[in-house]
Scaffold this motif. Structure first.
Motif, mmCIF file in Angstrom:
data_model
loop_
_atom_site.group_PDB
_atom_site.id
_atom_site.type_symbol
_atom_site.label_atom_id
_atom_site.label_comp_id
_atom_site.label_asym_id
_atom_site.label_seq_id
_atom_site.Cartn_x
_atom_site.Cartn_y
_atom_site.Cartn_z
ATOM 1 N N UNK A 280 0.819 -1.219 0.000
ATOM 2 C CA UNK A 280 0.000 0.000 0.000
ATOM 3 C C UNK A 280 0.849 1.264 0.000
ATOM 4 N N UNK A 281 2.153 1.106 0.314
ATOM 5 C CA UNK A 281 3.050 2.254 0.272
ATOM 6 C C UNK A 281 3.417 2.559 -1.194
ATOM 7 N N UNK A 282 3.908 3.759 -1.421
ATOM 8 C CA UNK A 282 4.402 4.116 -2.756
ATOM 9 C C UNK A 282 5.830 3.577 -2.872
ATOM 10 N N UNK A 283 5.943 2.259 -3.015
ATOM 11 C CA UNK A 283 7.233 1.598 -2.878
ATOM 12 C C UNK A 283 8.100 1.750 -4.129
ATOM 13 N N UNK A 284 9.402 1.796 -3.899
ATOM 14 C CA UNK A 284 10.373 1.712 -4.994
ATOM 15 C C UNK A 284 11.182 0.430 -4.893
ATOM 16 N N UNK A 285 11.239 -0.137 -3.672
ATOM 17 C CA UNK A 285 11.909 -1.432 -3.478
ATOM 18 C C UNK A 285 11.332 -2.101 -2.245
ATOM 19 N N UNK A 286 10.986 -3.398 -2.399
ATOM 20 C CA UNK A 286 10.378 -4.154 -1.306
ATOM 21 C C UNK A 286 10.893 -5.586 -1.296
ATOM 22 N N UNK A 287 10.891 -6.196 -0.095
ATOM 23 C CA UNK A 287 11.089 -7.628 0.069
ATOM 24 C C UNK A 287 9.762 -8.233 0.494
ATOM 25 N N UNK A 288 9.373 -9.336 -0.140
ATOM 26 C CA UNK A 288 8.054 -9.914 0.129
ATOM 27 C C UNK A 288 8.129 -11.432 0.157
ATOM 28 N N UNK A 289 7.736 -12.043 1.273
ATOM 29 C CA UNK A 289 7.646 -13.490 1.398
ATOM 30 C C UNK A 289 6.259 -13.928 0.921
ATOM 31 N N UNK A 290 6.216 -14.689 -0.175
ATOM 32 C CA UNK A 290 4.934 -15.084 -0.788
ATOM 33 C C UNK A 290 4.582 -16.547 -0.529
ATOM 34 N N UNK A 291 5.177 -17.160 0.474
ATOM 35 C CA UNK A 291 4.971 -18.596 0.701
ATOM 36 C C UNK A 291 3.517 -18.931 1.016
ATOM 37 N N UNK A 292 2.763 -17.985 1.574
ATOM 38 C CA UNK A 292 1.366 -18.244 1.915
ATOM 39 C C UNK A 292 0.392 -17.832 0.817
ATOM 40 N N UNK A 293 0.917 -17.267 -0.273
ATOM 41 C CA UNK A 293 0.054 -16.869 -1.399
ATOM 42 C C UNK A 293 0.880 -16.902 -2.684
ATOM 43 N N UNK A 294 1.328 -18.100 -3.097
ATOM 44 C CA UNK A 294 2.299 -18.207 -4.194
ATOM 45 C C UNK A 294 1.849 -17.626 -5.526
ATOM 46 N N UNK A 295 0.597 -17.855 -5.928
ATOM 47 C CA UNK A 295 0.169 -17.331 -7.223
ATOM 48 C C UNK A 295 0.149 -15.803 -7.258
ATOM 49 N N UNK A 296 0.012 -15.180 -6.089
ATOM 50 C CA UNK A 296 0.007 -13.722 -6.046
ATOM 51 C C UNK A 296 1.380 -13.145 -6.343
ATOM 52 N N UNK A 297 2.424 -13.967 -6.271
ATOM 53 C CA UNK A 297 3.765 -13.479 -6.606
ATOM 54 C C UNK A 297 3.807 -12.956 -8.037
ATOM 55 N N UNK A 298 3.085 -13.635 -8.950
ATOM 56 C CA UNK A 298 3.036 -13.163 -10.337
ATOM 57 C C UNK A 298 2.333 -11.815 -10.426
ATOM 58 N N UNK A 299 1.273 -11.633 -9.640
ATOM 59 C CA UNK A 299 0.538 -10.369 -9.637
ATOM 60 C C UNK A 299 1.428 -9.246 -9.112
ATOM 61 N N UNK A 300 2.091 -9.503 -7.971
ATOM 62 C CA UNK A 300 2.926 -8.468 -7.358
ATOM 63 C C UNK A 300 4.154 -8.169 -8.228
ATOM 64 N N UNK A 301 4.767 -9.216 -8.784
ATOM 65 C CA UNK A 301 5.948 -9.015 -9.620
ATOM 66 C C UNK A 301 5.632 -8.247 -10.888
#
Length: 416
Positions: A280-301
């Motif tokens: 929700x932040x105006x991010x320029x760089x983030x670390x994200x653990x997607x182990x609990x929502x793997x398919x969302x990694x494609x959405x976020x990436x």
């Protein structure tokens, strides 16, 4: 082709039905001995394909005269199954996974198992190789192929790195065999949610699966009991796509609400709040653990690539080794947008290019509905409009996606 435009999403929507849950109910109802009604069946081509495969078994399907939203399932006669059948999996790996072991457990041979488009390139060796050492012969290990022989009971060994969907397929087929079988894991599964869902649904049909220290024991000579009324759960994963559009729209005043999600479901994707607190932040760089929502990694990436940001995704090595290599798809998409990706042991880092002008780029969705959905869902972060190669990209899992997309404020144009 379809062109997606920057947009702000706002509104309320009912969560779409779960294709994964529906597949299990469909195949279990087909193995039962009496009629079932299935409510809230998702409208998607993967379900259409599974119904077509089950019709080849001898099942009959129709609509309830009192409720057209209910699918009537009349199972095939188990004492006299068809001796042979032709199956076309089209683009559905789910139909292939469930059909193959169940057909072999019933002694149904096939002169042709076929697929279309990318299914012809997909490897199912993790499934067919285990069947091949238990009495089933294949003319080839990639589509198209023929199959003869009958599946036999015994010990089925899996690695914790294997696709758990293959285990689900055997859990449905092995109870039908005369003798007992065991599924043995050499290490814990990374994600056992689909296995848990399968076992829970099988228990509703009177099928016993016993947990062991190293996997599961499956007693033989079981029969599927009829469950007259079945309702498909709504899908947490697809609901999170709409949550994502709302989170990305919040800085512009947008908000998306989701109705009718199952609170007590065994599905993953229920604990995404920590991720959204960061996104929700105006991010320029983030670390994200997607182990609990793997398919969302494609959405976020994909969102990071279109925004021109950097996102380090971890906890998702299975996305590299499943039916399709989603890391490869994401890497290809990011490169088309002027950025690049770097692989790690259990994830991928997306480095978007904040200076890239991608307005005239056509993005290849690689026949993957999640890649199509990912491109569309990033609209609130787009700096330019963007084209995807296939306007039907979501229909495998969610035929009404574009209608819901437009209802929430999404903007698109179908192009020739």
């Amino acid at each position: 082709m379809i062109r997606f435009y920057p947009a702000v999403f706002n509104g309320k929507i009912k969560a779409p039905a779960s294709e994964a849950h529906a597949q299990r109910l469909l195949y279990a109802a087909a193995m039962a001995d009496g009629r079932s009604l299935i409510y809230n069946l998702p409208d998607c081509t993967n379900i259409d394909t599974s119904i077509s495969c089950l019709e080849a078994f001898g099942c009959r399907f129709g609509r309830d005269e009192y409720n057209q939203n209910a699918l009537v399932v009349d199972p095939f006669v188990k004492t006299n199954p068809v001796p042979s059948a032709t199956f076309n999996f089209r683009e559905s790996s789910a139909a292939a996974r469930f059909t193959l072991p169940l057909a072999a457990s019933c002694g149904i041979r096939s002169e042709c198992f076929a697929g279309e488009y990318f299914m012809k390139r997909r490897q199912m060796f993790g499934l067919t190789s285990k069947m091949a050492i238990r009495g089933v012969a294949f003319s080839n290990f990639s589509l198209p192929f023929s199959m003869t022989g009958r599946l036999s009971s015994g010990e089925y060994k899996f690695s914790g790195e294997d696709d758990p969907q293959y285990i689900c397929a055997f859990l449905m087929a092995l109870p039908l065999l005369r003798d007992s079988s065991d599924i043995v894991l050499d290490s814990p599964l990374r994600d056992d949610s689909t296995v848990t869902m399968t076992i829970e649904e099988l228990s509703r049909f009177g099928i016993t699966i016993e947990k062991t220290d190293s996997g599961w024991h499956i007693p033989g000579a079981q029969t599927y009991s009829t469950v007259p009324r079945l309702t498909v759960e709504n899908d947490w994963a697809l609901a999170n796509v709409w949550v994502t559009t709302g989170v990305f729209s919040a800085r512009s005043g947008g908000r998306v609400e989701i109705d009718e999600l199952p609170a007590n479901s065994t599905q993953l994707y229920r604990n995404t709040s920590p991720a959204y607190a960061l996104l929700s932040q105006d991010f320029s760089e983030l670390n994200l653990d997607c182990s609990q929502f793997p398919n969302m990694a494609a959405v976020f990436g994909t969102a990071a690539a279109l925004k021109g940001a950097t996102l380090h995704l971890s906890g998702i090595p299975q996305l590299r080794s499943g039916d399709s290599d989603r890391f490869k798809s994401l890497e290809q998409l990011t490169r088309a947008l002027g950025g690049h990706c770097e692989l790690s042991e259990d994830g991928i880092s997306v480095f978007g290019n904040p200076d890239a002008n991608y307005e005239n780029t056509v993005l290849d969705t690689c026949g993957d509905p999640w890649m199509f959905i990912s491109i569309a869902a990033a609209a609130p972060l787009m700096r330019y409009s963007v084209c995807a190669d296939d306007e039907h990209g979501a229909e495998k899992i969610y035929r009404g996606f574009l209608d819901d997309y437009k209802a929430l404020g999404g903007k698109y144009e179908i192009q020739s």
